[in-house]
Design a protein around this motif. Sequence first.
Motif, short mmCIF file in Angstrom:
data_model
loop_
_atom_site.label_atom_id
_atom_site.label_comp_id
_atom_site.label_asym_id
_atom_site.label_seq_id
_atom_site.Cartn_x
_atom_site.Cartn_y
_atom_site.Cartn_z
N PRO A 92 0.84 -1.21 0.00
CA PRO A 92 0.00 0.00 0.00
C PRO A 92 0.87 1.25 0.00
O PRO A 92 1.97 1.27 0.55
CB PRO A 92 -0.82 -0.13 1.31
CG PRO A 92 0.00 -1.04 2.17
CD PRO A 92 0.70 -1.98 1.24
N GLU A 93 0.35 2.26 -0.65
CA GLU A 93 1.12 3.51 -0.76
C GLU A 93 1.08 4.27 0.55
O GLU A 93 0.00 4.55 1.10
CB GLU A 93 0.55 4.36 -1.89
CG GLU A 93 1.41 5.55 -2.23
CD GLU A 93 0.92 6.25 -3.49
OE1 GLU A 93 1.44 7.34 -3.77
OE2 GLU A 93 0.02 5.72 -4.15
N ALA A 94 2.25 4.58 1.06
CA ALA A 94 2.36 5.25 2.36
C ALA A 94 2.15 6.75 2.18
O ALA A 94 2.49 7.32 1.14
CB ALA A 94 3.72 4.98 2.97
N MET A 96 2.95 10.63 2.35
CA MET A 96 4.23 11.31 2.20
C MET A 96 4.71 11.92 3.51
O MET A 96 5.90 12.16 3.70
CB MET A 96 4.12 12.40 1.13
CG MET A 96 3.93 11.87 -0.27
SD MET A 96 5.23 10.70 -0.76
CE MET A 96 6.64 11.77 -0.71
N TYR A 99 7.23 9.64 5.20
CA TYR A 99 8.56 9.73 4.57
C TYR A 99 9.26 11.03 4.99
O TYR A 99 10.48 11.05 5.20
CB TYR A 99 8.45 9.66 3.05
CG TYR A 99 8.16 8.28 2.51
CD1 TYR A 99 9.13 7.29 2.53
CD2 TYR A 99 6.91 7.98 1.98
CE1 TYR A 99 8.87 6.03 2.03
CE2 TYR A 99 6.63 6.72 1.47
CZ TYR A 99 7.61 5.75 1.50
OH TYR A 99 7.36 4.50 1.02
N THR A 187 8.86 1.39 2.98
CA THR A 187 8.88 1.20 1.52
C THR A 187 8.34 -0.17 1.11
O THR A 187 7.89 -0.33 -0.02
CB THR A 187 10.31 1.35 0.99
OG1 THR A 187 11.18 0.47 1.71
CG2 THR A 187 10.79 2.78 1.14
N GLY A 189 5.83 -1.62 2.78
CA GLY A 189 4.46 -1.72 3.27
C GLY A 189 4.31 -2.59 4.49
O GLY A 189 3.23 -3.15 4.71
#
Length: 201
Positions: A92-94, A96, A99, A187, A189
């Motif tokens: 899954p996209e974390a 921003m 990050y 990165t 997930g």
Amino acid sequence: MTDTGDRQPPKDPTPDHDPDDLVGFASPASLAGRPRAPEPRPAPGPDPDPAPLFAPPEPAAPEPVDARAAFEPTPPAAPEPAFGRRDREPAPEAPMGLYAIYALILFAVPTLGVSAVVGLLAILFGDAPTEEPFASHHLYQRRTLWTAAIAAVVGVILIVINLGVFVLFVLVGWLVIRGAWGVFLLTRGRPVPNPRGWWVG
């Protein structure tokens, strides 16, 4: 009294008798040719094998081949993902923001702690994600920054008795290791296994 002269073989009263013919020598009589008795015919052999009861099945006719399908290009296969993530679902996209906090943690050393203070303020006044695996990363970052802030203050105080340098040196290594490990898990997930722990987590 014995006769020492050569004895003549007795004459055969039958003129056709040829004694050389008995021991295999060629004689005028054998060269002239004699009629040979007919050779006996071979005995009739057994009847040939009858036809088999079950005949082997005939081979099936080959299926027709489509000539157009043989020349059609096959579609290219999808590229396989690297680093052993072949059978896993896409990560899954974390957000921003996570990050960004990790970047502020890693840049705390060259900025002499200024980026860590900015990251701590973002943690305190920002929105915390509630779904996993991102909630564990938010807790991990908050615990890292609070612990680093307290350890930095203690290190500065202990400089007076020459222990502060050692405390600050350990703090720098601890920050870099925890920040790099958090980025590695994010990165991919994956959640942080122990976000409340004091070591890597």
